[in-house]
Write a protein that holds these residues in place. Structure first.
Motif, PDB file in Angstrom:
ATOM      1  N   ARG A 242      17.089  54.268  -5.185  1.00 28.18           N
ATOM      2  CA  ARG A 242      15.780  54.716  -5.666  1.00 28.18           C
ATOM      3  C   ARG A 242      15.638  56.222  -5.507  1.00 28.18           C
ATOM      4  NH1 ARG A 242      10.585  52.255  -6.365  1.00 28.18           N
ATOM      5  NH2 ARG A 242       9.712  53.652  -7.920  1.00 28.18           N
ATOM      6  N   GLU A 243      15.139  56.873  -6.518  1.00 20.93           N
ATOM      7  CA  GLU A 243      14.803  58.289  -6.430  1.00 20.93           C
ATOM      8  C   GLU A 243      13.450  58.402  -5.743  1.00 20.93           C
ATOM      9  OE1 GLU A 243      16.686  60.943  -7.464  1.00 20.93           O
ATOM     10  OE2 GLU A 243      18.245  59.487  -7.953  1.00 20.93           O
ATOM     11  N   VAL A 244      13.277  59.440  -4.945  1.00 17.34           N
ATOM     12  CA  VAL A 244      11.993  59.656  -4.286  1.00 17.34           C
ATOM     13  C   VAL A 244      11.508  61.072  -4.570  1.00 17.34           C
ATOM     14  CG1 VAL A 244      12.456  58.027  -2.406  1.00 17.34           C
ATOM     15  CG2 VAL A 244      12.987  60.431  -2.099  1.00 17.34           C
ATOM     16  N   LYS A 245      10.205  61.226  -4.522  1.00 15.34           N
ATOM     17  CA  LYS A 245       9.582  62.542  -4.641  1.00 15.34           C
ATOM     18  C   LYS A 245       8.522  62.608  -3.553  1.00 15.34           C
ATOM     19  CE  LYS A 245       7.328  65.791  -7.709  1.00 15.34           C
ATOM     20  NZ  LYS A 245       6.905  66.090  -9.070  1.00 15.34           N
ATOM     21  N   ILE A 246       8.636  63.622  -2.705  1.00 16.05           N
ATOM     22  CA  ILE A 246       7.712  63.782  -1.589  1.00 16.05           C
ATOM     23  C   ILE A 246       6.877  65.027  -1.862  1.00 16.05           C
ATOM     24  CG2 ILE A 246       7.507  64.060   0.906  1.00 16.05           C
ATOM     25  CD1 ILE A 246      10.402  62.851   1.046  1.00 16.05           C
ATOM     26  N   VAL A 247       5.561  64.850  -1.907  1.00 14.94           N
ATOM     27  CA  VAL A 247       4.669  65.968  -2.196  1.00 14.94           C
ATOM     28  C   VAL A 247       3.620  66.091  -1.107  1.00 14.94           C
ATOM     29  CG1 VAL A 247       4.988  65.826  -4.705  1.00 14.94           C
ATOM     30  CG2 VAL A 247       3.123  64.587  -3.627  1.00 14.94           C
ATOM     31  N   ASP A 248       3.188  67.335  -0.893  1.00 16.46           N
ATOM     32  CA  ASP A 248       2.096  67.599   0.043  1.00 16.46           C
ATOM     33  C   ASP A 248       0.793  67.210  -0.649  1.00 16.46           C
ATOM     34  OD1 ASP A 248      -0.097  69.755   1.049  1.00 16.46           O
ATOM     35  OD2 ASP A 248       1.303  69.205   2.657  1.00 16.46           O
ATOM     36  N   LEU A 249       0.009  66.377  -0.006  1.00 16.25           N
ATOM     37  CA  LEU A 249      -1.223  65.876  -0.611  1.00 16.25           C
ATOM     38  C   LEU A 249      -2.192  66.998  -0.955  1.00 16.25           C
ATOM     39  CD1 LEU A 249      -2.946  63.391  -1.402  1.00 16.25           C
ATOM     40  CD2 LEU A 249      -3.882  63.455   0.909  1.00 16.25           C
ATOM     41  N   LYS A 250      -2.336  67.949  -0.049  1.00 15.44           N
ATOM     42  CA  LYS A 250      -3.335  68.997  -0.246  1.00 15.44           C
ATOM     43  C   LYS A 250      -2.895  70.053  -1.265  1.00 15.44           C
ATOM     44  CE  LYS A 250      -6.450  71.888   2.441  1.00 15.44           C
ATOM     45  NZ  LYS A 250      -6.854  72.269   3.788  1.00 15.44           N
ATOM     46  N   SER A 251      -1.673  70.574  -1.113  1.00 17.67           N
ATOM     47  CA  SER A 251      -1.229  71.673  -1.979  1.00 17.67           C
ATOM     48  C   SER A 251      -0.510  71.199  -3.240  1.00 17.67           C
ATOM     49  CB  SER A 251      -0.297  72.608  -1.200  1.00 17.67           C
ATOM     50  OG  SER A 251       0.931  71.952  -0.921  1.00 17.67           O
ATOM     51  N   GLY A 252       0.042  69.981  -3.198  1.00 18.74           N
ATOM     52  CA  GLY A 252       0.820  69.491  -4.330  1.00 18.74           C
ATOM     53  C   GLY A 252       2.253  69.993  -4.343  1.00 18.74           C
ATOM     54  N   ASP A 253       2.644  70.771  -3.308  1.00 21.43           N
ATOM     55  CA  ASP A 253       4.004  71.300  -3.238  1.00 21.43           C
ATOM     56  C   ASP A 253       5.021  70.158  -3.138  1.00 21.43           C
ATOM     57  OD1 ASP A 253       2.975  73.854  -3.260  1.00 21.43           O
ATOM     58  OD2 ASP A 253       3.205  74.171  -1.098  1.00 21.43           O
ATOM     59  N   ASP A 254       6.158  70.332  -3.817  1.00 19.52           N
ATOM     60  CA  ASP A 254       7.244  69.359  -3.752  1.00 19.52           C
ATOM     61  C   ASP A 254       8.037  69.617  -2.472  1.00 19.52           C
ATOM     62  OD1 ASP A 254       9.470  67.712  -4.041  1.00 19.52           O
ATOM     63  OD2 ASP A 254       9.709  68.164  -6.171  1.00 19.52           O
ATOM     64  N   LEU A 255       8.062  68.653  -1.583  1.00 17.15           N
ATOM     65  CA  LEU A 255       8.724  68.778  -0.282  1.00 17.15           C
ATOM     66  C   LEU A 255      10.000  67.949  -0.205  1.00 17.15           C
ATOM     67  CD1 LEU A 255       5.495  68.345   1.885  1.00 17.15           C
ATOM     68  CD2 LEU A 255       6.554  70.496   1.169  1.00 17.15           C
ATOM     69  N   THR A 256      10.430  67.398  -1.315  1.00 18.93           N
ATOM     70  CA  THR A 256      11.557  66.469  -1.331  1.00 18.93           C
ATOM     71  C   THR A 256      12.809  67.082  -0.721  1.00 18.93           C
ATOM     72  OG1 THR A 256      10.635  65.511  -3.354  1.00 18.93           O
ATOM     73  CG2 THR A 256      12.907  64.922  -2.790  1.00 18.93           C
ATOM     74  N   ARG A 257      13.191  68.261  -1.163  1.00 19.65           N
ATOM     75  CA  ARG A 257      14.418  68.903  -0.674  1.00 19.65           C
ATOM     76  C   ARG A 257      14.378  69.057   0.840  1.00 19.65           C
ATOM     77  NH1 ARG A 257      18.222  72.126  -3.040  1.00 19.65           N
ATOM     78  NH2 ARG A 257      17.043  72.134  -4.968  1.00 19.65           N
TER      79      ARG A 257
ATOM     80  N   GLN B  92      16.284  67.150   6.124  1.00 23.07           N
ATOM     81  CA  GLN B  92      15.928  66.657   7.457  1.00 23.07           C
ATOM     82  C   GLN B  92      16.601  65.303   7.734  1.00 23.07           C
ATOM     83  OE1 GLN B  92      11.719  66.738   8.210  1.00 23.07           O
ATOM     84  NE2 GLN B  92      11.920  65.673  10.157  1.00 23.07           N
ATOM     85  N   ILE B  93      16.649  64.430   6.746  1.00 21.61           N
ATOM     86  CA  ILE B  93      17.315  63.133   6.899  1.00 21.61           C
ATOM     87  C   ILE B  93      18.799  63.342   7.181  1.00 21.61           C
ATOM     88  CG2 ILE B  93      18.041  61.048   5.650  1.00 21.61           C
ATOM     89  CD1 ILE B  93      15.264  61.163   4.228  1.00 21.61           C
ATOM     90  N   ILE B  94      19.426  64.236   6.414  1.00 27.34           N
ATOM     91  CA  ILE B  94      20.845  64.523   6.615  1.00 27.34           C
ATOM     92  C   ILE B  94      21.069  65.084   8.018  1.00 27.34           C
ATOM     93  CG2 ILE B  94      22.757  66.018   5.895  1.00 27.34           C
ATOM     94  CD1 ILE B  94      21.582  65.730   2.994  1.00 27.34           C
ATOM     95  N   ALA B  95      20.239  66.030   8.436  1.00 26.72           N
ATOM     96  CA  ALA B  95      20.380  66.641   9.758  1.00 26.72           C
ATOM     97  C   ALA B  95      20.240  65.597  10.866  1.00 26.72           C
ATOM     98  CB  ALA B  95      19.348  67.754   9.934  1.00 26.72           C
ATOM     99  N   GLU B  96      19.316  64.666  10.716  1.00 30.11           N
ATOM    100  CA  GLU B  96      19.140  63.629  11.732  1.00 30.11           C
ATOM    101  C   GLU B  96      20.363  62.730  11.834  1.00 30.11           C
ATOM    102  OE1 GLU B  96      15.501  61.415  11.679  1.00 30.11           O
ATOM    103  OE2 GLU B  96      14.278  63.237  11.825  1.00 30.11           O
ATOM    104  N   HIS B  97      20.915  62.338  10.688  1.00 32.57           N
ATOM    105  CA  HIS B  97      22.110  61.498  10.711  1.00 32.57           C
ATOM    106  C   HIS B  97      23.291  62.255  11.323  1.00 32.57           C
ATOM    107  CE1 HIS B  97      20.879  57.802   8.674  1.00 32.57           C
ATOM    108  NE2 HIS B  97      20.047  58.570   7.992  1.00 32.57           N
ATOM    109  N   GLU B  98      23.461  63.498  10.951  1.00 35.97           N
ATOM    110  CA  GLU B  98      24.553  64.304  11.492  1.00 35.97           C
ATOM    111  C   GLU B  98      24.397  64.480  13.004  1.00 35.97           C
ATOM    112  OE1 GLU B  98      27.361  65.892  10.007  1.00 35.97           O
ATOM    113  OE2 GLU B  98      26.931  64.645   8.256  1.00 35.97           O
TER     114      GLU B  98
END
Length: 188
Positions: free
Chosen positions: A40-55, A60-66
């Protein structure tokens, strides 16, 4: 039924909690990683600003696994990635990485196509086990990015979902090492 063609929208609230808009519940980074592994593709956005936070969240997910010892990226590759943020390599590296992963997915599809029931080898003893090992290898290589098409004549012949023998992981590491060498050559 959920529409898996469009990205799953995750909203980040001011409290930094992540909200799945499809299921109307809060999710964790590990939940998001699970959605991605499931294709599944995901898109994570800030509710207030609408900024795309996906990257940022994917990194962060990669860093946690590493950091938990689930290393997929050899130290040399990480070093080369850091180096790529300066100079002319910055423009080449994203394309190189995208092409490498696309070749991996494409190669997976072509090999699976060649392993169909129409293949004369399919009648040989041990062929089913070999095909299951290949499916397990592809799953390990792609980390669940895409599942190979099911070419089994019946569902009982589907590949196991938990492969990853020591040999498969060593093969993955060898391939990543080759990619690291190619990346190093690009930086020179």
């Amino acid at each position: 039924m959920l529409d898996e063609a469009k990205p799953l929208l995750i909203k980040r609230y001011a409290s930094r909690r992540l909200y799945n808009t499809e299921t109307s519940d809060y999710v964790t980074l590990e939940d998001i990683a699970g959605f991605i592994r499931a294709g599944r593709e995901v898109k994570i956005v800030d509710l207030k600003s609408g900024d795309d936070l996906t990257r940022s969240y994917l990194l962060q997910i990669i860093a946690e696994h590493e950091s938990r010892g689930e290393s997929v990226l050899p130290l040399g590759v990480l070093t080369d990635l850091v180096r790529s943020y300066t100079g002319s390599a910055q423009s080449v590296v994203p394309d190189f990485l995208a092409m490498s992963f696309e070749m991996l997915r494409s190669g997976q599809s072509k090999i699976v196509e060649n392993m169909t029931v129409m293949n004369p080898m399919s009648q040989m003893p041990g062929f089913k086990a070999m095909r299951e090992q290949q499916a397990a290898f592809f799953k390990a290589m792609t980390g669940g990015w895409t599942a190979p098409p099911d070419t089994s004549p019946d569902p009982s012949e589907a590949a196991p979902s938990e492969p990853q023998s020591r040999e498969e992981l060593d093969a993955i590491r060898a391939q990543l090492s080759e990619m690291q060498e190619m990346l190093s050559k690009l930086n020179k």
